[in-house]
Design a protein around this motif. Structure first.
Motif, mmCIF file in Angstrom:
data_model
loop_
_atom_site.group_PDB
_atom_site.id
_atom_site.type_symbol
_atom_site.label_atom_id
_atom_site.label_comp_id
_atom_site.label_asym_id
_atom_site.label_seq_id
_atom_site.Cartn_x
_atom_site.Cartn_y
_atom_site.Cartn_z
ATOM 1 N N LEU A 280 0.816 -1.217 0.000
ATOM 2 C CA LEU A 280 0.000 0.000 0.000
ATOM 3 C C LEU A 280 0.851 1.268 0.000
ATOM 4 C CD1 LEU A 280 -2.844 -1.070 2.455
ATOM 5 C CD2 LEU A 280 -2.911 -0.984 -0.046
ATOM 6 N N GLY A 281 2.151 1.114 -0.257
ATOM 7 C CA GLY A 281 3.018 2.286 -0.381
ATOM 8 C C GLY A 281 3.474 2.878 0.934
ATOM 9 N N GLN A 282 3.314 2.155 2.015
ATOM 10 C CA GLN A 282 3.763 2.613 3.326
ATOM 11 C C GLN A 282 5.082 1.924 3.664
ATOM 12 O OE1 GLN A 282 1.902 4.792 5.363
ATOM 13 N NE2 GLN A 282 0.559 5.017 3.611
ATOM 14 N N SER A 283 5.691 2.355 4.714
ATOM 15 C CA SER A 283 6.851 1.637 5.237
ATOM 16 C C SER A 283 6.516 1.248 6.666
ATOM 17 C CB SER A 283 8.104 2.514 5.193
ATOM 18 O OG SER A 283 7.922 3.634 6.018
ATOM 19 N N PRO B 132 -20.639 4.171 1.330
ATOM 20 C CA PRO B 132 -20.020 3.748 0.066
ATOM 21 C C PRO B 132 -18.616 4.309 -0.070
ATOM 22 C CG PRO B 132 -21.997 5.080 -0.326
ATOM 23 C CD PRO B 132 -21.808 4.999 1.152
ATOM 24 N N ARG B 133 -17.804 3.616 -0.857
ATOM 25 C CA ARG B 133 -16.438 4.119 -1.043
ATOM 26 C C ARG B 133 -16.500 5.460 -1.743
ATOM 27 N NH1 ARG B 133 -14.328 0.020 -5.548
ATOM 28 N NH2 ARG B 133 -15.038 1.177 -7.348
ATOM 29 N N PRO B 134 -15.612 6.349 -1.375
ATOM 30 C CA PRO B 134 -15.631 7.691 -1.966
ATOM 31 C C PRO B 134 -15.124 7.667 -3.400
ATOM 32 C CG PRO B 134 -13.743 7.439 -0.524
ATOM 33 C CD PRO B 134 -14.552 6.181 -0.398
ATOM 34 N N GLU B 135 -15.584 8.628 -4.173
ATOM 35 C CA GLU B 135 -15.052 8.822 -5.517
ATOM 36 C C GLU B 135 -13.697 9.495 -5.340
ATOM 37 O OE1 GLU B 135 -16.414 7.716 -8.322
ATOM 38 O OE2 GLU B 135 -18.012 6.863 -7.104
ATOM 39 N N MET C 38 -5.310 7.592 -7.435
ATOM 40 C CA MET C 38 -5.406 6.760 -6.240
ATOM 41 C C MET C 38 -6.192 5.498 -6.583
ATOM 42 S SD MET C 38 -6.932 7.876 -2.611
ATOM 43 C CE MET C 38 -7.471 6.664 -1.442
ATOM 44 N N ASP C 39 -5.650 4.340 -6.227
ATOM 45 C CA ASP C 39 -6.275 3.065 -6.550
ATOM 46 C C ASP C 39 -7.253 2.685 -5.447
ATOM 47 O OD1 ASP C 39 -6.974 0.558 -7.366
ATOM 48 O OD2 ASP C 39 -4.938 -0.200 -7.514
ATOM 49 N N ALA C 40 -8.538 2.773 -5.742
ATOM 50 C CA ALA C 40 -9.571 2.445 -4.756
ATOM 51 C C ALA C 40 -10.326 1.173 -5.122
ATOM 52 C CB ALA C 40 -10.535 3.615 -4.617
ATOM 53 N N ARG C 41 -9.755 0.373 -6.040
ATOM 54 C CA ARG C 41 -10.439 -0.843 -6.492
ATOM 55 C C ARG C 41 -10.785 -1.791 -5.365
ATOM 56 N NH1 ARG C 41 -6.349 -3.565 -10.310
ATOM 57 N NH2 ARG C 41 -4.975 -2.616 -8.790
ATOM 58 N N PHE C 42 -9.966 -1.818 -4.345
ATOM 59 C CA PHE C 42 -10.144 -2.809 -3.288
ATOM 60 C C PHE C 42 -10.796 -2.242 -2.032
ATOM 61 C CE2 PHE C 42 -6.238 -3.918 -5.712
ATOM 62 C CZ PHE C 42 -6.843 -4.878 -6.501
ATOM 63 N N LEU D 277 -11.715 -3.095 3.345
ATOM 64 C CA LEU D 277 -11.058 -3.682 2.184
ATOM 65 C C LEU D 277 -11.752 -4.953 1.720
ATOM 66 C CD1 LEU D 277 -7.311 -3.458 3.293
ATOM 67 C CD2 LEU D 277 -8.551 -1.912 1.779
ATOM 68 N N ASP D 278 -11.768 -5.140 0.409
ATOM 69 C CA ASP D 278 -12.171 -6.415 -0.166
ATOM 70 C C ASP D 278 -10.878 -7.208 -0.302
ATOM 71 O OD1 ASP D 278 -12.901 -8.604 -1.659
ATOM 72 O OD2 ASP D 278 -14.093 -7.460 -3.102
#
Length: 166
Positions: free
Chosen positions: A82-85, A124-127, A132-136, A151-152
């Motif tokens: 997810l791009g974190q460390s 609902p998930r925000p637009e 930004m990848d919000a697919r999951f 998360l899915d």
């Protein structure tokens, strides 16, 4: 009817009897400052982090594999994905999941608790911008001032981005 007729005989039945019919249960965990939730039914167990056996040519977020009671389990660092460390410390845990007929471990900073959210508490998930990848992301859970990113996890793990499932 006596009062003992109202008490379920097992713990699982007790939880089911107390659960709201419209509620879903989520295991909540932290990555950095964000709190996430995933469907509790996907969770097999929670383990403390132990360095896995490295696998050659694996993506940077695949830390390696562990032998879990005779099953070879890939360990993915969800923080890196997810791009974190994140550092590995006493709070770092591996959530062992059963998704798409596979057992997979995901590394997170810490596990918080199990929450039940009613349909009115799941937004609902925000637009979001395409960058930004919000697919999951299936939605946002809201409990008072607390906000969970839901998360899915099955869609995430089985996506081609992860490369674990054919």
């Amino acid at each position: 009817m006596s009062s003992t007729d109202l008490v379920p005989s097992s713990g699982a039945q007790a939880v089911q009897a107390l659960a709201r019919p419209d509620g879903r249960q989520f295991l909540t965990f932290r990555i950095g400052e964000e709190e996430y939730g995933l469907d509790i039914l996907r969770v097999q167990e929670i383990r403390s982090y132990e360095p896995p056996t490295r696998v050659a040519n694996a993506p940077h977020f695949v830390k390696g594999v562990v032998n879990l009671r005779g099953v070879i389990v890939p360990i993915l660092d969800l923080r890196l994905r997810l791009g974190q460390s994140g550092e590995y410390n006493a709070f770092t845990v591996v959530i062992v999941l059963n998704v798409a007929g596979r057992v997979v471990g995901i590394v997170v900073d810490s596990v918080s608790d199990v929450l039940e959210l009613g349909v009115d508490e799941i937004k609902p998930r925000p637009e979001v911008p395409a960058a930004m990848d919000a697919r999951f992301i299936t939605g946002l859970g809201k409990l008072g001032e607390r906000m969970l990113i839901l998360l899915d996890i099955e869609a995430m793990i089985t996506s081609p981005d992860f490369g674990l499932v054919d």
